[in-house]
Design a protein around this motif. Structure first.
Motif, mmCIF file in Angstrom:
data_model
loop_
_atom_site.group_PDB
_atom_site.id
_atom_site.type_symbol
_atom_site.label_atom_id
_atom_site.label_comp_id
_atom_site.label_asym_id
_atom_site.label_seq_id
_atom_site.Cartn_x
_atom_site.Cartn_y
_atom_site.Cartn_z
ATOM 1 N N ASN A 107 -24.425 76.881 -38.738
ATOM 2 C CA ASN A 107 -24.117 75.579 -39.429
ATOM 3 C C ASN A 107 -24.229 74.482 -38.372
ATOM 4 O O ASN A 107 -23.675 73.455 -38.641
ATOM 5 C CB ASN A 107 -22.736 75.378 -40.174
ATOM 6 C CG ASN A 107 -21.647 75.812 -39.370
ATOM 7 O OD1 ASN A 107 -21.725 75.550 -38.178
ATOM 8 N ND2 ASN A 107 -20.453 75.784 -40.204
ATOM 9 N N GLY A 108 -24.652 74.859 -37.137
ATOM 10 C CA GLY A 108 -24.809 73.850 -36.122
ATOM 11 C C GLY A 108 -23.497 74.095 -35.044
ATOM 12 O O GLY A 108 -23.788 73.972 -33.868
ATOM 13 N N ARG A 109 -22.418 74.669 -35.497
ATOM 14 C CA ARG A 109 -21.367 74.734 -34.754
ATOM 15 C C ARG A 109 -20.910 76.145 -34.726
ATOM 16 O O ARG A 109 -20.588 76.807 -33.918
ATOM 17 C CB ARG A 109 -20.125 73.883 -35.441
ATOM 18 C CG ARG A 109 -18.984 74.063 -34.722
ATOM 19 C CD ARG A 109 -17.748 73.363 -35.156
ATOM 20 N NE ARG A 109 -17.221 74.091 -36.711
ATOM 21 C CZ ARG A 109 -16.355 75.127 -36.605
ATOM 22 N NH1 ARG A 109 -15.880 75.418 -35.746
ATOM 23 N NH2 ARG A 109 -16.009 75.291 -37.712
ATOM 24 N N LEU A 110 -21.038 76.834 -35.843
ATOM 25 C CA LEU A 110 -20.517 78.212 -36.265
ATOM 26 C C LEU A 110 -21.505 79.038 -36.457
ATOM 27 O O LEU A 110 -22.306 78.904 -37.597
ATOM 28 C CB LEU A 110 -19.575 78.188 -37.390
ATOM 29 C CG LEU A 110 -18.557 79.157 -37.693
ATOM 30 C CD1 LEU A 110 -17.718 79.750 -36.488
ATOM 31 C CD2 LEU A 110 -17.310 79.056 -39.053
ATOM 32 N N GLY A 111 -21.703 80.185 -35.611
ATOM 33 C CA GLY A 111 -22.975 80.980 -36.038
ATOM 34 C C GLY A 111 -22.457 82.403 -36.062
ATOM 35 O O GLY A 111 -21.561 82.912 -35.581
ATOM 36 N N ALA A 112 -23.412 83.441 -36.695
ATOM 37 C CA ALA A 112 -23.292 84.792 -36.922
ATOM 38 C C ALA A 112 -24.696 85.409 -36.860
ATOM 39 O O ALA A 112 -25.605 84.924 -37.345
ATOM 40 C CB ALA A 112 -22.395 84.887 -38.257
ATOM 41 N N MET A 113 -24.579 86.656 -36.322
ATOM 42 C CA MET A 113 -25.655 87.542 -36.222
ATOM 43 C C MET A 113 -25.255 88.522 -37.211
ATOM 44 O O MET A 113 -24.269 89.240 -37.136
ATOM 45 C CB MET A 113 -26.061 88.043 -34.811
ATOM 46 C CG MET A 113 -26.474 87.073 -33.679
ATOM 47 S SD MET A 113 -28.085 86.372 -34.184
ATOM 48 C CE MET A 113 -29.046 87.692 -33.554
ATOM 49 N N VAL A 114 -26.264 88.815 -38.406
ATOM 50 C CA VAL A 114 -25.951 89.721 -39.401
ATOM 51 C C VAL A 114 -26.745 91.026 -39.181
ATOM 52 O O VAL A 114 -28.074 90.729 -39.266
ATOM 53 C CB VAL A 114 -26.329 89.048 -40.653
ATOM 54 C CG1 VAL A 114 -25.765 89.933 -41.842
ATOM 55 C CG2 VAL A 114 -25.428 87.664 -40.701
ATOM 56 N N PHE A 115 -26.042 92.202 -38.935
ATOM 57 C CA PHE A 115 -26.663 93.140 -38.774
ATOM 58 C C PHE A 115 -27.286 94.172 -40.134
ATOM 59 O O PHE A 115 -28.384 94.672 -39.886
ATOM 60 C CB PHE A 115 -25.852 94.190 -38.030
ATOM 61 C CG PHE A 115 -25.900 93.839 -36.629
ATOM 62 C CD1 PHE A 115 -26.439 94.575 -35.425
ATOM 63 C CD2 PHE A 115 -25.208 92.623 -36.220
ATOM 64 C CE1 PHE A 115 -26.214 94.263 -34.091
ATOM 65 C CE2 PHE A 115 -25.254 92.333 -34.854
ATOM 66 C CZ PHE A 115 -25.747 93.000 -33.916
ATOM 67 N N GLY A 116 -26.476 93.906 -41.185
ATOM 68 C CA GLY A 116 -27.039 94.349 -42.446
ATOM 69 C C GLY A 116 -26.856 96.099 -42.583
ATOM 70 O O GLY A 116 -27.354 96.615 -43.241
ATOM 71 N N GLY A 117 -25.739 96.521 -41.965
ATOM 72 C CA GLY A 117 -25.398 97.610 -41.819
ATOM 73 C C GLY A 117 -24.920 98.386 -43.182
ATOM 74 O O GLY A 117 -24.427 97.546 -44.128
#
Length: 773
Positions: free
Chosen positions: A51-61
């Motif tokens: 969201n510009g400030r808060l990020g995540a990398m989603v692995f989908g396990g």
């Protein structure tokens, strides 16, 4: 506790049986989606939300989901002053040695006396990971993982034991939380254990029966003590079933659906203020978000994302390859020769998605990795490298209709004018402000890393010119007044520090470098590299124009004009190339294929050299590019792409674009590979595609200037042109079919297609059309 969690993680991994994937999930209906048939195994396969400030990398396990978290102010260290106290006294000797041609000696003296202390800046760092452990899993049917660019939602779906499970993840710019929604098509089938892990100095605890809390302090780095407190929270909101906490984990059993709200914050308030309260910030956003149901959270998030994302629509054509998973398309694009123009469309829109997700008003600017980084010490500290990379991050913002995303960059330049003023006064005894080739969260401005990289004083000036670009696309007198002091201060520094070259009489920077490229004399340190003169020509011109428009500083206008006239002009060297240095050293430079093409700044992104205005110098640009070669690191290929697009060679530009999209330069999740990951290649590639379709740097709106044969029919809606115009284009059989030009301000639109030009007056809020005939 951290050791216990790491041990638990290893135990879960060791007892989980191999997962069998069956069935064949169809491709997503949304064409602007990255999608895959397997979970991510590596970070460069995971899918980014932000969201510009808060990020995540989603692995989908399936057995275990991992969300790797970032908050854009979680950097190492704290406020610090890196200026060497010995620099000011040493610089006169450095200048003398450079003018005497004693470059190695100058290099050594800079290393000993002038470079920053510490020599390295601070690192951008990960918050940690959210793990959701779902227990033992056997056969899985119809697995699909995707990132919907239009909705800014990452999704995972699969069938297990006859039950379809779905997860949706997004980072809301409205509610300032990451939202994870877990559902099943049968009741009471959702169960998992949630944990938090981090490499930071932190503890994890459960709070109130529904929340996990990770709290800690940032790390010391290069001798600078950590000064930030930070916190992340995961709140579980379930429908049906039950939940309980055990130590620092939270378990859900037999739920119908679950929504997780993830927040993170630090005590950072400004580069010189770390007095914030991360706990209060997190509690405020969580309480507000929990009052909304999931449908409202999703609707508000999607509407705000689409407000920006849907401004531009691009169609470069389709092909059967579009039905393949994204990683397969990337592998096949360069190897099979099968046409896939829609992959270029996806890459273009992915770049816009990444910019929206990593740079919004009020956030930090996009750094070397946007906001996505899983390390405590990432490559190049994931900071702001301002001798090309940060500038490249923002090349697509204006032309692809994302002007709001520039606000963090504007604010950073204003802050650098503060820290850079201290550097200018303390290090150079000069007015104004200066920043060298890198900066960080703390807005450090002194030269770092070593003379070859850091002894370059025009990084701040180049950044300041982005403020003028922002003004050119949407002329606004209020913004003009806001940016003028910043541009004026940048100019004042060089008015005080430029020196006369004893051989030519030109005013030059000394010491400096042509960024990161060594000359034939055993160093990179020099006087008056071409890029410096080019940047300063633009800077002085913009200061003069601003002052004239504002009706101020008449004497300063005359001074910058006179100084500009004494800068070294661009020259053609013996090889027919555009000279990189004050003297014709290019043929003897040790790296003829160097990744940087700094002295081509005058051609792109500047407009000092143009095809029709200065054809001899443009020919020198072409010769330089041919010598350097088309293939380099990811971001360097992207820079070459933009240059060849400006040369209006559509076929060569497209060939280089294909090289950028090869697996060696584009990871499975479409992140750019330097290697390793640097996001500037994504942004540079996005801008190059826009540049192939529309160019406005000469005062004309030039239509389809570098259209390749691979895109015979297509359209684009919503590209922006300088002067406050917006352009829609359509073409067929390789020829312009129609153009619509809109303007909010009104004015003359000078349209060019090939050798044809027409002038159209556009009323404020009105539009005009042309078919190119």
């Amino acid at each position: 506790m951290k050791k216990f969690l790491l041990a638990l993680s290893s135990l879960v991994a060791s007892v989980s049986p191999a997962i069998e994937y069956g069935g064949d999930a169809p491709p997503p209906e949304q064409p602007l989606s990255l999608w895959y048939k397997r979970p991510a195994e590596q970070w460069i396969e995971a899918l980014p939300v932000g969201n510009g400030r808060l990020g995540a990398m989603v692995f989908g396990g399936v057995a275990r989901e991992r969300l790797q978290l970032n908050e854009d102010t979680l950097w190492a260290g704290g406020p610090y002053d890196p200026v060497s106290p010995e620099a000011a006294a040493a610089l006169p000797d450095v200048r003398r040695l450079v003018f005497e041609g004693k470059y190695r000696e100058a290099d050594q003296l800079i290393s000993e006396k002038v470079m920053a202390r510490p020599l390295r800046q601070m690192a951008y760092q990960t918050v940690g990971d959210v793990h959701l452990d779902f227990g033992e899993v056997g056969a899985i049917e119809n697995y699909r993982r995707e990132l919907d660019l239009d909705a800014a939602v990452a999704r995972v779906s699969y069938v297990r034991d006859g039950v379809r499970f779905t997860r949706e993840v997004f980072s809301s710019p409205v509610d300032q939380v990451i939202v994870v929604r877990i559902t099943a098509d049968q009741p009471r089938r959702i169960g998992f254990t949630a944990t938090l892990q981090t490499p930071q100095r932190a503890s994890v605890s459960a709070e109130g029966g529904d929340t996990l809390v990770l709290a800690g302090v940032n790390s010391e780095y290069n001798g600078v003590a950590g000064a930030l407190r930070f916190e992340a929270r995961v709140r579980v909101v379930r429908e049906g079933g039950n939940q309980f906490t055990l130590g620092s984990s939270l378990t859900v059993q037999g739920a119908d659906s679950v929504t997780l709200l993830v927040s993170a914050a630090t005590s950072f308030r400004r580069f010189d203020d770390v007095s914030g309260d991360p706990t209060a910030a997190n509690l405020a956003v969580l309480e507000a978000a929990q009052k909304k149901d999931y449908a409202s959270l999703l609707a508000d998030h999607t509407a705000e994302h689409q407000r920006l994302f849907r401004r531009v629509a691009l169609d470069l054509g389709s092909s059967p390859a579009s039905a393949s998973p994204t990683d397969v398309r990337i592998r096949n694009f360069a190897t099979t020769g099968e046409p896939d123009p829609a992959l270029a469309t996806l890459y273009f829109q992915y770049g816009r998605y990444l910019l929206i997700s990593s740079s919004r008003p009020g956030t930090q600017p996009a750094n070397l990795q946007g906001i996505w980084n899983d390390s405590m010490s990432p490559p190049w500290q994931s900071k702001y490298t301002i001798n090309i990379n940060t500038e490249m991050n923002y090349w697509p913002a204006e032309p692809t209709n994302l002007a709001e995303c520039v606000e963090p960059l504007v604010r950073m330049v204003e802050e650098l004018a503060v820290t850079g003023a201290h550097t200018a006064k303390t290090m150079y005894g000069a007015r104004g402000w200066v920043v060298h080739h890198n900066t960080d969260l703390w807005r450090a401005a002194a030269p770092i890393d070593g003379p070859r990289w850091g002894m370059w004083p025009t990084g701040g000036a180049w950044l300041a010119l982005h403020l003028w670009d922002h003004y050119e696309y949407a002329p606004n007198p209020e913004f003009l007044a806001r940016m003028y002091p910043v541009l004026k201060g940048a100019a004042e520094f060089f008015l005080d520090t430029l020196v006369e070259d004893p051989k030519s009489g030109y005013l030059v920077t000394n010491p400096s470098t042509s960024p990161e490229n060594a000359h034939p004399f055993g160093s990179a340190v020099c006087a008056g590299p071409a890029m410096d003169s080019q940047i300063l020509r633009d800077l002085f011109l913009r200061v003069e124009q601003c002052a004239e428009l504002l009706g101020v500083d008449g004497e300063l206008r005359r001074q910058v004009a006179a100084t500009r006239a004494r800068l070294a002009p661009d020259k053609i060297g013996a090889q027919g190339q555009l000279q990189e240095w004050l003297e014709d050293w290019d043929a003897g430079a040790p790296e003829q294929d160097h990744r940087h093409v700094s002295h081509l700044y005058a051609f792109f992104p500047s407009n000092q050299i143009t095809l029709r205005g200065t054809p001899e110098l443009a020919s020198g640009v072409r010769k330089t590019l041919e010598t350097r070669g088309d293939f380099s690191t990811g971001w360097a290929i992207a820079w070459r792409l933009n240059l060849w697009a400006r040369l209006q060679d559509g076929e060569r530009t497209h060939r280089i674009l294909k090289a950028l999209l090869e697996p060696s330069r584009t990871y499975p999740n479409m992140f750019d590979a330097h290697p390793p990951f640097q996001i500037d290649g994504n942004f540079g590639g996005t801008n190059a595609i826009a540049e192939m379709l529309l160019q406005t740097h000469t005062g004309e709106i030039e239509l389809l200037p570098a259209l390749p044969a691979a895109w015979p029919t297509g359209s684009v809606r919503g590209l922006r042109a300088r002067g406050g115009f917006e352009v829609d284009l359509a073409w067929a059989d390789g020829k312009l079919a129609h153009v619509d030009v809109r303007s909010t301000l009104g004015g003359e639109a000078l349209l060019r297609y090939g050798d044809k030009t027409v002038s159209r007056e556009v009323a404020p809020g009105g539009a005009v059309s042309w078919d190119g005939r």
